[in-house]
Design a protein around this motif. Structure first.
Motif, PDB file in Angstrom:
ATOM      1  N   GLN A  40       0.811  -1.214   0.000  1.00 36.67           N
ATOM      2  CA  GLN A  40       0.000   0.000   0.000  1.00 36.67           C
ATOM      3  C   GLN A  40       0.848   1.270   0.000  1.00 36.67           C
ATOM      4  OE1 GLN A  40      -3.252  -0.372   2.668  1.00 36.67           O
ATOM      5  NE2 GLN A  40      -3.971   1.717   2.342  1.00 36.67           N
ATOM      6  N   VAL A  41       2.039   1.240   0.583  1.00 43.57           N
ATOM      7  CA  VAL A  41       2.869   2.455   0.649  1.00 43.57           C
ATOM      8  C   VAL A  41       4.055   2.411  -0.307  1.00 43.57           C
ATOM      9  CG1 VAL A  41       2.244   2.974   3.030  1.00 43.57           C
ATOM     10  CG2 VAL A  41       4.266   1.593   2.573  1.00 43.57           C
ATOM     11  N   GLN A  42       4.092   1.457  -1.242  1.00 46.66           N
ATOM     12  CA  GLN A  42       5.271   1.293  -2.094  1.00 46.66           C
ATOM     13  C   GLN A  42       5.555   2.509  -2.977  1.00 46.66           C
ATOM     14  OE1 GLN A  42       4.745  -2.152  -4.474  1.00 46.66           O
ATOM     15  NE2 GLN A  42       3.194  -1.260  -5.802  1.00 46.66           N
ATOM     16  N   ASP A  43       4.548   3.333  -3.301  1.00 43.36           N
ATOM     17  CA  ASP A  43       4.809   4.504  -4.139  1.00 43.36           C
ATOM     18  C   ASP A  43       5.390   5.681  -3.354  1.00 43.36           C
ATOM     19  OD1 ASP A  43       2.268   4.418  -2.941  1.00 43.36           O
ATOM     20  OD2 ASP A  43       1.523   6.037  -4.229  1.00 43.36           O
ATOM     21  N   ILE A  44       5.221   5.721  -2.016  1.00 39.30           N
ATOM     22  CA  ILE A  44       5.769   6.835  -1.227  1.00 39.30           C
ATOM     23  C   ILE A  44       6.908   6.404  -0.310  1.00 39.30           C
ATOM     24  CG2 ILE A  44       3.674   8.241  -1.281  1.00 39.30           C
ATOM     25  CD1 ILE A  44       3.096   7.246   1.589  1.00 39.30           C
ATOM     26  N   ALA A  45       7.070   5.089  -0.109  1.00 38.43           N
ATOM     27  CA  ALA A  45       8.103   4.612   0.819  1.00 38.43           C
ATOM     28  C   ALA A  45       8.738   3.332   0.304  1.00 38.43           C
ATOM     29  CB  ALA A  45       7.497   4.366   2.196  1.00 38.43           C
ATOM     30  N   LYS A  46       9.922   3.052   0.855  1.00 37.50           N
ATOM     31  CA  LYS A  46      10.574   1.782   0.539  1.00 37.50           C
ATOM     32  C   LYS A  46      10.766   1.012   1.836  1.00 37.50           C
ATOM     33  CE  LYS A  46      15.290   3.627   0.607  1.00 37.50           C
ATOM     34  NZ  LYS A  46      15.116   5.042   0.811  1.00 37.50           N
TER      35      LYS A  46
END
Length: 177
Positions: free
Chosen positions: A152-158
Motif C-alpha cells: 500500500q505504501v510502495q509509491d511513497i516509501a521503501k
C-alpha cells in the motif's frame, strides 16, 4: 624576535597572527584584493597597521591563504552560520505504529493514514505486529498484514528492514523514498 601575547592559542577556529605556522602566505586585504605572496611577519605588520588580525582562511592551500580580518567578528559570524545550518537541519525520527494480526479494516485504514502522514513528513516508520497467546502460532497472518502495508505504501516509501520476528512481535521499517 616577537613575543607572543598572553592569550592562549586558538583551539577551535582558524589560526591567526603569531599562530600561523607557514613562513609565507597569500594575502588578501580587508577589501578583498589579492596582495600576493609575502612573508607572514610582513603581512602581520600590515594587518596591525590597519588595526586588524591576519587570519588563515585556507590552511591547506599552497601557500596558505590569509586575510586581514577582525578575529572576534570572524568567529562570531562563523558561529552564527553554524547555528543557522543546525537550526534548518531536519532530523529524521523513527515513528512506531503497532498492529495486531487480526486487525479490523477500519482500524487498519486509520493506522495506514498515520503511516502515510509520518512518511510525508520525512520520518521513518517502524510497523510492529504484536502477537498474544495462540496468535504466535499463526505468524503467516501477521506477515500477510505487513506485506499488505508494504504494498500500500510502495509509491511513497521503501522497505528498509523486511519483516522479521523478535520475540513475540514482528517488525518492519519503512523509509521515505
Amino acid at each position: 624576535m616577537m613575543r607572543r601575547p598572553n592569550q592562549a592559542p586558538p583551539m577551535n577556529g582558524p589560526r591567526f597572527n603569531e599562530w600561523i605556522q607557514s613562513q609565507k602566505v597569500r594575502v588578501i586585504d580587508h577589501e578583498g584584493e589579492n596582495l600576493g605572496v609575502m612573508y607572514t611577519r610582513e603581512a602581520m605588520e600590515q594587518a596591525r597597521e590597519l588595526g586588524l588580525d591576519l587570519v588563515e582562511v585556507s590552511p591547506n592551500a599552497d601557500p596558505p591563504v590569509a586575510k586581514f580580518l577582525d578575529v572576534g567578528k570572524f568567529k562570531y559570524e562563523a558561529q552564527k552560520k553554524a547555528n543557522l545550518a543546525r537550526k534548518s537541519q531536519k532530523t529524521q525520527e523513527i515513528k512506531e505504529i503497532k498492529m495486531r494480526p487480526n486487525i479490523d479494516d477500519h482500524d487498519y485504514d486509520t493506522k495506514m493514514k498515520k503511516v502515510a502522514e509520518f512518511i510525508e513528513e520525512g520520518d521513518k516508520v517502524k510497523v510492529t505486529m504484536r502477537f498474544r497467546g495462540r496468535e504466535l502460532s499463526h505468524g503467516q497472518l501477521g506477515m500477510a498484514v505487513l506485506q499488505r502495508v508494504a504494498e500500500q505504501v510502495q509509491d511513497i516509501a521503501k522497505v528498509e528492514a523486511y519483516p522479521r520476528m523478535e520475540g513475540r512481535q514482528m517488525l518492519m521499517v519503512l523509509a521515505p523514498k
